[in-house]
Design an enzyme around this catalytic site. Structure first.
Site, PDB file in Angstrom:
ATOM      1  N   LYS A 313      -8.864  -3.628  32.293  1.00  0.00           N
ATOM      2  CA  LYS A 313      -8.903  -2.246  32.780  1.00  0.00           C
ATOM      3  C   LYS A 313     -10.064  -2.041  33.738  1.00  0.00           C
ATOM      4  CE  LYS A 313      -5.318  -0.343  30.733  1.00  0.00           C
ATOM      5  NZ  LYS A 313      -5.276   0.654  29.664  1.00  0.00           N
ATOM      6  N   ARG A 348      -3.062  -5.318  23.033  1.00  0.00           N
ATOM      7  CA  ARG A 348      -2.149  -5.569  24.156  1.00  0.00           C
ATOM      8  C   ARG A 348      -2.970  -6.193  25.282  1.00  0.00           C
ATOM      9  NH1 ARG A 348      -0.306  -2.927  28.857  1.00  0.00           N
ATOM     10  NH2 ARG A 348       1.910  -3.332  29.308  1.00  0.00           N
TER      11      ARG A 348
END
Length: 374
Positions: A313, A348
């Protein structure tokens, strides 16, 4: 400090497990277990919010918690005990095809993007479903419990994709993976894509809009009887990052997810088949993302498995000299480890072998601590 005498039935109350213990041995009555897993803790941080006022917090030991709740107004005492019961509750295993996925230890979900424009690996396998399936097989061989296949990027500014194109991208890959017995989830906001993917062998729906984007999606999941991941995003519209507004980001996201769980259960989705995801990076600033991670254990009060999706991210780049997505492995593993330490049951990730190795080492450390009695 929280003065129970000043609280009203309208007060919003939250519990966050704190003071994690290496082992419950020789701490009888002083610890509680998180989600029937390998984590024990010795206290709760209680957060109380009255209307639009600032949150007030107090730390209560597990040993003193029952006595402390007797001083609360009855509705809040019931709320506190319900949250504590949710923290401790068994996270029901998932049955995905012929496989059973248990959450007494953390599990890894591998990301397989069939998109030209995903922020990390867009276009890698777009026109080659067999190569994509082979990548999924490799993630499974490396220890991923589930392969998450998506055909539309949800990064900020990404183009929307017609459902027919999305189906064409994901179905050939899902068919190949499912034929081998690999557990597959479909990452989509669209009911038609859910139907096509489930028909092709997917057994789990992962929706970044928590079944709000498409008015048919709730019914599709309920009729299919499949598990579902409900992710928080500030907008159910075309741009899931739009119009963020938070009073206190962690408790606001908790409230939103709690309401979505209730709505899904009311629509006929079995609670034991619901997983939640606080949606890191979706309409949240760096500081808000960090607050969610640091206070991640608060989401255990929802009583369902918790997914953490922090892999590659942008927050990692923001904390590491703007490292590009391809150079964020260290930060991804660090955030995954932090999540596991705070009870995340599902990770994830893009980098499956490295994350699985981290989980194995973490499991070894926990086993040794429990065997040695702390």
């Amino acid at each position: 400090m929280i003065d129970p005498a000043t609280l009203t039935p309208a007060t919003r109350l939250y519990l966050r497990p704190i003071w994690f213990a290496e082992s419950p041995v020789r701490l009888d009555g002083q610890t509680a277990r998180l989600g029937n897993g390998l984590l024990w803790f010795q206290g709760y941080e209680v957060t109380a919010i009255e209307g639009d006022t600032r949150p007030v917090r107090e730390r209560i030991s597990v040993a003193d918690f029952a006595g402390w709740t007797t001083r609360l107004p009855e509705p809040l005492a019931q709320r506190a005990h319900a949250l504590a019961a949710n923290v401790a509750a068994l996270r029901a295993p998932l049955t995905l095809g012929t496989r059973t996925i248990r959450f007494d230890v953390p599990q890894v979900m591998g990301i397989l993007n069939m998109t030209p424009d995903s922020f990390s690996d867009g276009g890698k396998h777009l026109d080659d479903p067999q190569a994509a399936a082979d990548s999924g097989f490799a993630m499974g061989a490396a220890g991923a419990a589930i392969i998450d296949v998506g055909g539309e990027s949800t990064r900020p500014g990404a183009d929307t994709v017609w459902e027919g194109d999305e189906i064409a991208r994901v179905v050939p890959v899902i068919e190949r993976l499912a034929a081998s017995g690999t557990p597959v989830s479909i990452d989509t906001r669209k009911a038609a894509v859910m139907e096509a993917a489930l028909g092709a062998g997917a057994s789990l729906v992962n929706d970044v809009s928590a079944l709000l984007h498409d008015p048919r999606s709730m019914d599709v999941v309920a009729r299919a009887g499949c598990p579902v991941i409900l992710m928080h995003a500030p907008s159910p519209g075309e741009d899931p990052h739009a119009d963020p507004s938070y009073h206190d980001v962690v408790t606001d996201v908790f409230d939103w997810l709690e309401a979505r769980i209730a709505a899904c259960v009311a629509a006929g989705i079995v609670r034991e088949k619901i997983i939640v995801d606080p949606g890191l990076g979706f309409g949240k600033t760096l500081n808000q993302n960090l607050a969610i991670i640091n206070r991640l254990a608060l989401f255990q009060g929802l009583g369902v498995p918790l997914l953490l999706g922090a892999s590659r991210k942008r927050m990692i780049g923001a904390l590491s000299n703007e490292a590009p997505a391809s150079a964020r492995l260290g930060g991804s593993v660090a955030l995954a480890f932090r999540g596991v330490e705070l009870g995340a049951q599902l990770l994830r990730v893009h980098d499956v072998p490295e994350t699985v190795q981290m989980v194995h080492v973490w499991r070894g450390l926990r086993d040794a601590a429990l065997t040695e009695g702390g």
